[in-house]
Write a protein that holds these residues in place. Structure first.
Motif, short mmCIF file in Angstrom:
data_model
loop_
_atom_site.label_atom_id
_atom_site.label_comp_id
_atom_site.label_asym_id
_atom_site.label_seq_id
_atom_site.Cartn_x
_atom_site.Cartn_y
_atom_site.Cartn_z
N SER A 188 -2.04 -7.17 9.46
CA SER A 188 -0.65 -6.95 9.86
C SER A 188 0.29 -7.24 8.70
CB SER A 188 -0.30 -7.84 11.06
OG SER A 188 1.03 -7.63 11.46
N VAL A 189 0.08 -8.37 8.01
CA VAL A 189 0.90 -8.73 6.86
C VAL A 189 0.79 -7.66 5.77
CG1 VAL A 189 1.11 -10.36 4.93
CG2 VAL A 189 0.91 -11.22 7.26
N THR A 190 -0.45 -7.18 5.53
CA THR A 190 -0.67 -6.15 4.51
C THR A 190 0.11 -4.88 4.82
OG1 THR A 190 -2.90 -7.02 4.11
CG2 THR A 190 -2.46 -4.79 3.32
N SER A 191 0.09 -4.49 6.10
CA SER A 191 0.79 -3.26 6.51
C SER A 191 2.30 -3.42 6.40
CB SER A 191 0.39 -2.88 7.94
OG SER A 191 -0.99 -2.57 8.01
N TYR A 192 2.82 -4.59 6.82
CA TYR A 192 4.27 -4.83 6.69
C TYR A 192 4.69 -4.79 5.22
CZ TYR A 192 5.07 -6.27 11.58
OH TYR A 192 5.22 -6.29 12.95
N LYS A 193 3.88 -5.38 4.35
CA LYS A 193 4.20 -5.39 2.92
C LYS A 193 4.19 -3.98 2.34
CE LYS A 193 2.83 -10.10 1.66
NZ LYS A 193 1.90 -10.94 0.86
N MET B 5 4.09 0.88 9.75
CA MET B 5 4.86 0.02 10.65
C MET B 5 4.17 -0.09 12.01
SD MET B 5 7.62 -1.76 10.41
CE MET B 5 8.42 -2.85 11.55
N MET B 6 3.71 1.05 12.52
CA MET B 6 3.02 1.02 13.81
C MET B 6 1.72 0.22 13.70
SD MET B 6 1.60 4.09 16.26
CE MET B 6 3.07 4.53 17.13
N GLN C 176 -4.41 -9.94 14.74
CA GLN C 176 -5.02 -9.75 13.41
C GLN C 176 -3.92 -9.90 12.35
OE1 GLN C 176 -7.77 -6.33 13.17
NE2 GLN C 176 -7.59 -6.14 15.39
N GLU C 177 -3.66 -11.14 11.96
CA GLU C 177 -2.50 -11.42 11.12
C GLU C 177 -2.62 -10.85 9.71
OE1 GLU C 177 -1.24 -15.46 11.14
OE2 GLU C 177 -1.01 -15.54 13.32
N ARG C 178 -3.81 -10.98 9.09
CA ARG C 178 -3.94 -10.56 7.70
C ARG C 178 -3.68 -9.06 7.50
NH1 ARG C 178 -8.98 -12.76 4.35
NH2 ARG C 178 -7.85 -14.67 4.80
N LEU D 95 0.73 -3.14 15.78
CA LEU D 95 -0.49 -3.16 16.60
C LEU D 95 -1.43 -4.29 16.18
CD1 LEU D 95 -1.14 0.67 16.83
CD2 LEU D 95 -0.66 -0.83 18.78
N TYR D 96 -1.58 -4.47 14.87
CA TYR D 96 -2.41 -5.58 14.38
C TYR D 96 -1.85 -6.93 14.83
CZ TYR D 96 -5.19 -2.68 11.12
OH TYR D 96 -6.05 -1.79 10.57
N LYS D 97 -0.53 -7.05 14.73
CA LYS D 97 0.12 -8.31 15.13
C LYS D 97 -0.11 -8.59 16.61
CE LYS D 97 4.71 -10.41 15.49
NZ LYS D 97 6.16 -10.18 15.36
#
Length: 534
Positions: A123-128, A108-109, A119-121, A113-115
């Protein structure tokens, strides 16, 4: 041979405890140093445990199990780096943790931080990954929706848990509602959240009420926005989230005493959030103390660099202080953080118009119109820019008519249409427009403009009434006060000629009326002096 006071594992524990203490005392750099020493000690400890053969001593096993986790230490180091605004270092330390060992809070952190870094890609991977481990992590769902992941895709990731856990039928509707929020479809988002709020499980839910209040604000329905914020505040007296927008709305209505009380209440709850500082800044801004508003806005940004309302406050203060180029930077940052909020674009366009950059303002207004769609707000914003150029006056009229067809009660559209009618000297049409708009609402600006139009058609008494209503709604409205004082000055010669007939009116009761009129004039004179002090 020198004997050590503590064993290697005890040293590791003590270093972590020392670092934790420093973290809680907000000595973040020192804490990072101690966490680094702790990790070095842990590394040395791991090497010695590999070299040393097992003695079969069962007492060592519980001790090793009680040691602070190396992954937890790295997470705390990342927290220190974020507090120091060293996001790259925070990402680096968390990236060093193998994917399989990352806990949901680490992912989540990382996602946040990516968002923040754009760095969207990843960030999306980490949220998923967070959702894979915790399918009910609502913040991860909101994070994905904010990164333009389709609502249907996000809902599919929670489908299994919805089907297995009872009383979760609301979640798919909740995801749908916030999907509308993040694409800027305010009307459908409002309708969906209202349907959720009616369900018994989510009735009087403070988060939903706060979201609904924010959506009404974005849609330009300030009256309903204030009502929902008040409802949420009554349910949770310690609520901080969204109170910056609430304070701004109160300040715009001229309720500065309420704004001051709200600011004091929020500071009593916590001064470590941006909201109390923004609320106090709004009080200063609408009291025309722009330097203080600038300071308070800067303090709010220092506490939360993602506070859109703080950026808007600071930008508005800079603009009113004549520092337009600095203001533009703040409005652009607000747009980056909240691309679906129209007030961010309005602030930037006002800066362009203030610096006579009509072309840039027109380009921005057209982009907003295309991006957010043809609704009453975007039509009015585009018309506002068109009104600045004599060549595009007719286009402005067409746009305003379309806006008022969609929303006859939209105050900004009514104000701009009245401005256009005033230029054309169509005062009767303007009076009809304003009376219609005031039929179901009461607004200081509308009453004041109606007063101006009534003066133009020699309806002085009713004009005075309208100025009085405007000042009762906002005692700080300088233009209403000026309009009333101007009328009193124009009427004073007439009053002088009537003095000759005063003797004839003795005993008729009209003398009392005149005395009342004098006292009213004195009252406004006192107010004029008060405004002069501000």
């Amino acid at each position: 041979m020198k004997r050590e006071l503590f064993s290697p594992s005890q040293k590791y524990q003590l270093l972590v405890y020392h670092a934790d203490s420093l973290f809680h005392d907000k000595e973040y750099r020192n804490a990072v140093s101690k966490y680094t020493m702790a990790l070095q000690q842990k590394k040395a400890l791991s090497k010695t445990s590999k070299v040393r053969p097992s003695t079969g001593n069962s007492a060592s096993t519980p001790q090793s199990q009680c040691l602070p986790s190396e992954i937890e230490v790295k997470y705390k180091m990342a927290e220190c780096y974020t507090m120091l605004k060293q996001d790259k270092d925070a990402i680096a330390i968390l990236d060093g943790i193998p994917s399989r060992q990352r806990t949901p809070k680490i992912n989540m952190m990382l996602a946040n931080l990516y968002k923040k870094a754009g760095q969207e890609r990843p960030s999306v991977t980490s949220y998923k990954e967070v959702l894979r481990q915790c399918p009910l992590a609502l913040d991860a769902i909101l994070g994905l929706l904010s990164l333009s992941v389709k609502g249907a895709e996000v809902a599919s990731m929670t489908m299994n848990v919805i089907q297995t856990v009872p009383n979760l039928d609301w979640l798919s509707v909740w995801i749908k509602a916030y999907a509308f929020v993040h694409v800027g479809d305010n009307s459908r988002a409002i309708n969906t959240i209202c349907s959720l709020e009616k369900k018994s499980l989510l009735r009087d839910n403070v988060d939903l009420l706060g979201s609904l209040a924010d959506l009404y604000f974005r849609a330009g329905d300030n009256k309903n926005s204030v009502l929902k914020f008040e409802q949420a505040q009554m349910l949770d007296p310690y609520l901080i989230k969204g109170m910056d927008v609430y304070g701004y709305l109160l300040a715009r209505e001229g309720r500065l005493e309420d704004v001051e009380n709200l600011g004091c209440r929020l500071f009593n709850i916590s001064d470590q959030h941006a909201e109390p500082w923004v609320v106090s800044g709004c009080h200063s801004f609408y009291s025309k103390r722009y330097s203080r508003a600038l300071y308070l806005g800067a303090k709010a940004i220092q506490l939360n660099s993602n506070s859109v309302q703080a950026l808007l406050l600071k930008g508005a203060a800079l603009r009113n202080m004549g520092r337009v180029q600095e203001a533009i930077i703040h409005f652009r940052e607000a747009i980056r953080l909240a691309p679906c909020r129209l007030d961010c674009y309005e602030g930037l366009i006002e800066c362009y118009l203030a610096s006579n950059s009509i072309r840039e303002a027109m380009v921005m207004a057209n982009n907003v119109y295309k991006t957010l769609g043809a609704n009453a707000q975007t039509l009015t914003l585009l018309a506002t820019v068109c009104l600045e150029d004599p060549v595009t006056q007719e286009k402005a009229k067409t746009l305003l008519d379309k806006a008022l067809t969609q929303r006859p009660d939209y105050i900004k559209a009514v104000v701009k249409k009245a401005e256009l009618l005033s230029r054309e000297q169509k005062y009767e049409d303007g009076i009809a427009l304003l009376r219609n708009a005031l039929a179901n609402q009461s607004d200081c600006v509308l009453h004041r403009i109606l007063g101006d139009f009534l003066v133009a058609v020699n309806e002085y008494q009713e004009a005075m009434d309208q100025y009085s209503i405007a000042l009762s709604l906002d005692p700080n409205d300088q233009k209403s006060l000026e309009g009333m004082q101007k009328m009193e000055k124009e009427e004073s010669p007439t009053d002088a000629t009537q003095e000759e007939d005063v003797d004839d009116m003795e005993g008729s009761g009209e003398e009392g009326d005149l005395e009342g009129s004098d006292s009213e004039a004195a009252q406004w004179a006192d107010q004029e002096q008060w405004f002069g002090m501000q």
